[in-house]
Design a protein around this motif. Structure first.
Motif, PDB file in Angstrom:
ATOM      1  N   GLU A 177       4.536  -7.039 -10.543  1.00 36.75           N
ATOM      2  CA  GLU A 177       5.908  -6.919 -11.491  1.00 36.75           C
ATOM      3  C   GLU A 177       5.931  -6.615 -12.689  1.00 36.75           C
ATOM      4  OE1 GLU A 177       6.023 -11.588 -11.045  1.00 36.75           O
ATOM      5  OE2 GLU A 177       5.976 -11.688  -9.018  1.00 36.75           O
ATOM      6  N   SER A 178       4.661  -6.163 -13.451  1.00 39.92           N
ATOM      7  CA  SER A 178       4.498  -5.683 -14.446  1.00 39.92           C
ATOM      8  C   SER A 178       3.936  -4.659 -14.762  1.00 39.92           C
ATOM      9  CB  SER A 178       3.331  -6.945 -15.295  1.00 39.92           C
ATOM     10  OG  SER A 178       2.118  -7.517 -14.696  1.00 39.92           O
ATOM     11  N   ILE A 179       3.510  -4.049 -13.697  1.00 41.28           N
ATOM     12  CA  ILE A 179       2.478  -2.982 -13.676  1.00 41.28           C
ATOM     13  C   ILE A 179       3.458  -1.479 -12.729  1.00 41.28           C
ATOM     14  CG2 ILE A 179       0.245  -1.147 -13.289  1.00 41.28           C
ATOM     15  CD1 ILE A 179      -0.605  -4.607 -13.655  1.00 41.28           C
ATOM     16  N   ASP A 180       3.792  -0.037 -13.107  1.00 40.67           N
ATOM     17  CA  ASP A 180       4.201   0.619 -12.320  1.00 40.67           C
ATOM     18  C   ASP A 180       3.019   0.537 -11.243  1.00 40.67           C
ATOM     19  OD1 ASP A 180       5.824   3.112 -12.449  1.00 40.67           O
ATOM     20  OD2 ASP A 180       3.856   3.790 -11.739  1.00 40.67           O
ATOM     21  N   PRO A 181       3.877   0.845 -10.097  1.00 36.40           N
ATOM     22  CA  PRO A 181       2.667   1.243  -9.097  1.00 36.40           C
ATOM     23  C   PRO A 181       1.636   2.596  -9.174  1.00 36.40           C
ATOM     24  CG  PRO A 181       4.871   1.307  -8.157  1.00 36.40           C
ATOM     25  CD  PRO A 181       4.593   0.513  -9.031  1.00 36.40           C
ATOM     26  N   LEU A 182       1.959   3.420  -9.880  1.00 32.22           N
ATOM     27  CA  LEU A 182       0.928   4.288  -9.652  1.00 32.22           C
ATOM     28  C   LEU A 182       0.464   4.081 -11.135  1.00 32.22           C
ATOM     29  CD1 LEU A 182       3.867   7.644  -8.940  1.00 32.22           C
ATOM     30  CD2 LEU A 182       1.743   6.550  -7.767  1.00 32.22           C
ATOM     31  N   VAL A 183       1.042   3.633 -12.618  1.00 32.08           N
ATOM     32  CA  VAL A 183      -0.518   3.199 -13.126  1.00 32.08           C
ATOM     33  C   VAL A 183      -1.634   2.446 -11.892  1.00 32.08           C
ATOM     34  CG1 VAL A 183      -0.207   1.391 -15.194  1.00 32.08           C
ATOM     35  CG2 VAL A 183       1.397   2.731 -15.040  1.00 32.08           C
ATOM     36  N   LEU A 184      -1.143   1.222 -11.609  1.00 32.51           N
ATOM     37  CA  LEU A 184      -1.651   0.513 -10.744  1.00 32.51           C
ATOM     38  C   LEU A 184      -2.689   0.990 -10.182  1.00 32.51           C
ATOM     39  CD1 LEU A 184      -3.000  -2.466 -10.060  1.00 32.51           C
ATOM     40  CD2 LEU A 184      -1.691  -2.600  -8.307  1.00 32.51           C
ATOM     41  N   ARG A 185      -2.630   2.213  -9.521  1.00 33.97           N
ATOM     42  CA  ARG A 185      -3.212   3.420  -8.878  1.00 33.97           C
ATOM     43  C   ARG A 185      -4.291   4.555  -9.732  1.00 33.97           C
ATOM     44  NH1 ARG A 185      -3.181   5.882  -3.439  1.00 33.97           N
ATOM     45  NH2 ARG A 185      -4.212   8.109  -3.404  1.00 33.97           N
ATOM     46  N   MET A 193       0.609  -1.204  -0.114  1.00 28.88           N
ATOM     47  CA  MET A 193       0.301  -0.372  -0.100  1.00 28.88           C
ATOM     48  C   MET A 193       0.927   1.607  -0.253  1.00 28.88           C
ATOM     49  SD  MET A 193      -2.787  -1.252  -0.728  1.00 28.88           S
ATOM     50  CE  MET A 193      -3.498  -2.637  -0.006  1.00 28.88           C
ATOM     51  N   ASP A 194       1.577   1.284   0.920  1.00 26.14           N
ATOM     52  CA  ASP A 194       3.090   2.151   0.058  1.00 26.14           C
ATOM     53  C   ASP A 194       3.468   2.896  -0.867  1.00 26.14           C
ATOM     54  OD1 ASP A 194       3.164   2.682   3.297  1.00 26.14           O
ATOM     55  OD2 ASP A 194       4.857   1.740   3.996  1.00 26.14           O
ATOM     56  N   ALA A 195       3.072   1.368  -1.620  1.00 32.01           N
ATOM     57  CA  ALA A 195       3.762   1.295  -2.887  1.00 32.01           C
ATOM     58  C   ALA A 195       2.824   2.177  -3.660  1.00 32.01           C
ATOM     59  CB  ALA A 195       4.333   0.224  -3.514  1.00 32.01           C
ATOM     60  N   LEU A 196       1.691   2.344  -3.745  1.00 31.18           N
ATOM     61  CA  LEU A 196       0.268   2.653  -4.174  1.00 31.18           C
ATOM     62  C   LEU A 196       0.754   4.227  -3.549  1.00 31.18           C
ATOM     63  CD1 LEU A 196      -2.200  -0.404  -4.419  1.00 31.18           C
ATOM     64  CD2 LEU A 196      -0.181   0.158  -6.096  1.00 31.18           C
TER      65      LEU A 196
END
Length: 477
Positions: free
Chosen positions: A287-295, A101-104
């Motif tokens: 692993e395949s998606i940047d954290p901010l892209v996931l967000r 969650m920190d990563a996100l």
RNA sequence: GCACGGGUGGCAGAGCAGCUAUGCAACGGACUGCAGAUCCGUGGACCCGGGUGCAAAUCCCGGCCCGUGCUCCA
């Protein structure tokens, strides 16, 4: 500008009126840490993070509580399977939760209460419910007696006592439970062989599922508080059970002013589940998606809608987020962060953004404004606008895409990112320049095949050449 | 079966009574040897059937389809 919130209990959008002016108490049901967090948990965490951010942005003093249900059947199952203490299982998965969650970019809640640290308050509440006649002691624990408050049934899901009776009728006898009615639910479960136990007036045992949230919200937010939320899968029975417990124990209603629920995540149109094999932990996704892209993907629909997690959606987010990031870092390096309030277009964008967020936190509408400001900034850069305009647009993005939506890295990170890119550039710079020079002379003599050959070579080095009016430029992919 | 959400252009996804959503893709143009990036422009939609409005994707009724829930023990 009024902020309106969809309240599950009344099934309408209602203006958010705090119990105490200028303050909001909000409780969100967090996870049961029996396995690593999945993207559904991430969606919940991000949704409430943005809600809290927007409330704070709106000038409210927010007290945000998110809990961990760190003792429950599933945790016990994992612990006995692995032969380790149940707290080890819980702690391991809580660590995982915080890490992802920190990563996100999820802002930490003000407190993360745990069931195992709230046992006295839970027992106090159960005692109270027994004393008031809402609960009874049975051979295998303490149960809440639904028939003592039948009017509270179906507050969130619209179901009636009769419906549920039909759905599960007659099972009480089969299971050997001490329940008087199968719809009664456990407040305290008597100890079973090999399970963690706490002493209690009703014998050793552990809390049932549901009571912990009533106790923890009471402890941290008081006898009445503004918002209670969680995933929509928790409406029944969990949140309805909480309504029974809290309101009967405290003797007033409502205890919670607004109930809010986020939608679920589907994967390729199907329910995400371990048995379907389409289960994504946050770690898998990262692993395949940047954290901010996931967000970005997770806020690409309003929080109440289901989000379909599929490759098109992710590619789309990646593209749009990349564009946002590039415009932002270009603006940052060219002009820095400036004041946008004097710019008419940016002020209008702000207005529409706020209108969207004030309408039940509509992040999709908010993202449209982000996209339009990205476009505006791009135009400014391309038309060599003055520095103050560029810094204004950059400042707008920093404030709304960054501060509110949390989809931008910090200014420092964005700059250091461009620094590390600059380092990477300078490392291969002379080599690239030499090749580009060779390519330019090939192009001058119209030797296109040679020119393209050199370009392919550069691409294989990870360098993208872009021919412009003033000669070629290049960037690292 | 019952409850609660939802069904919008090729795709994703807003809007929820009258006014261009937006992004991707497509098409046309600018810039280009080509490509890329960027910019300008174009076309294209509201699950089906009724109803109420001057006006419905938007409200009401009936279908069909999808998602979630229908409890901890099972």
């Amino acid at each position: 500008m009024a902020l309106r919130v969809y309240d599950t209990r009344s099934r309408t959008k209602r203006e958010l009126i705090p119990l105490v002016e200028g303050q909001i108490g909000i409780y969100a049901c967090g996870i049961t840490p029996y396995s690593p967090s999945h993207i559904g948990h991430a969606r919940q965490a991000v949704a409430f993070d943005i809600i809290v951010r927007w409330l704070r942005k709106s000038g409210l003093k927010v007290n945000y509580i998110a809990n961990f249900t760190d003792i429950d059947d599933k945790i016990i199952a994992v612990s006995s399977e692995e032969g380790v203490d149940f707290l080890e299982v819980a702690n391991r998965n809580i660590d995982d939760y915080f890490e992802v969650m920190d990563a996100l970019n999820v802002t930490r809640a003000d407190a993360y209460p745990r069931v195992t640290e709230t046992i006295p308050e839970i027992q106090e509440m159960i005692t109270n419910l027994i004393d008031k006649g809402f609960a009874y002691v049975a051979k295998d624990g303490v149960y809440f007696e639904i028939d003592t408050a039948p009017e509270k049934y179906g507050q969130l899901t619209g179901q009636t006592l009769e419906m549920v009776r039909e759905g599960a009728g007659g099972r009480v006898d089969e299971t050997g439970s001490g329940k008087r009615d199968h719809r009664d639910f456990a407040l305290w479960k008597s100890a079973k062989e090999g399970e963690p136990i706490w002493e209690s007036p009703w014998g050793p045992g552990r809390p049932g599922w549901h009571i912990e949230c009533s106790a923890m919200s009471l402890k941290h937010l008081g006898e009445r508080f503004d918002i209670h939320g969680g995933g929509s899968d928790l409406m029944f029975p969990h949140h309805e059970a909480e309504i029974f417990q809290s309101e009967c124990c405290l003797g007033h209603d409502p205890v919670v002013q607004y109930w809010i629920h986020n939608g679920m995540i589907n994967v390729d149109g199907e329910k995400m589940s371990k048995s379907e094999g389409n289960f994504w932990t946050v770690r898998d996704a990262l692993e395949s998606i940047d954290p901010l892209v996931l967000r970005y993907t997770l806020i690409n629909a309003p929080y109440r809608q289901p989000v379909d997690f599929n490759s098109v959606m992710i590619d789309d987010s990646r593209l749009n987020h990349g564009r946002l990031l590039r415009a932002y870092s270009d603006g940052l390096t060219m002009a820095g962060i400036g004041d946008w309030s004097q710019n008419v277009e940016l002020s209008e964008a702000n207005e529409r953004f706020s209108l969207g967020m004030n309408d039940d936190f509509n992040t999709r509408v908010a993202l449209v404004e982000v996209q339009s400001v990205v476009k505006l900034l791009r135009q400014m850069i391309d038309s060599n606008s003055d520095k103050s305009s560029i810094s204004a647009a950059t400042g707008w993005l920093a404030e709304f895409a960054g501060e509110v939506l949390g989809i931008l890295p910090s200014k420092e990170e964005a700059l250091s990112m461009s620094n590390s890119e600059a380092e990477a550039r300078s490392a291969i710079s002379s080599q690239v320049e030499a090749l580009l020079e060779a390519r330019e002379s090939a192009r001058e003599s119209k030797n296109w095949s040679r020119a393209d050959e050199i370009r392919d070579e550069l691409i294989s080095m990870g360098v993208i050449v872009e021919d412009g009016a003033d000669g070629p430029t290049w960037r690292i992919e």
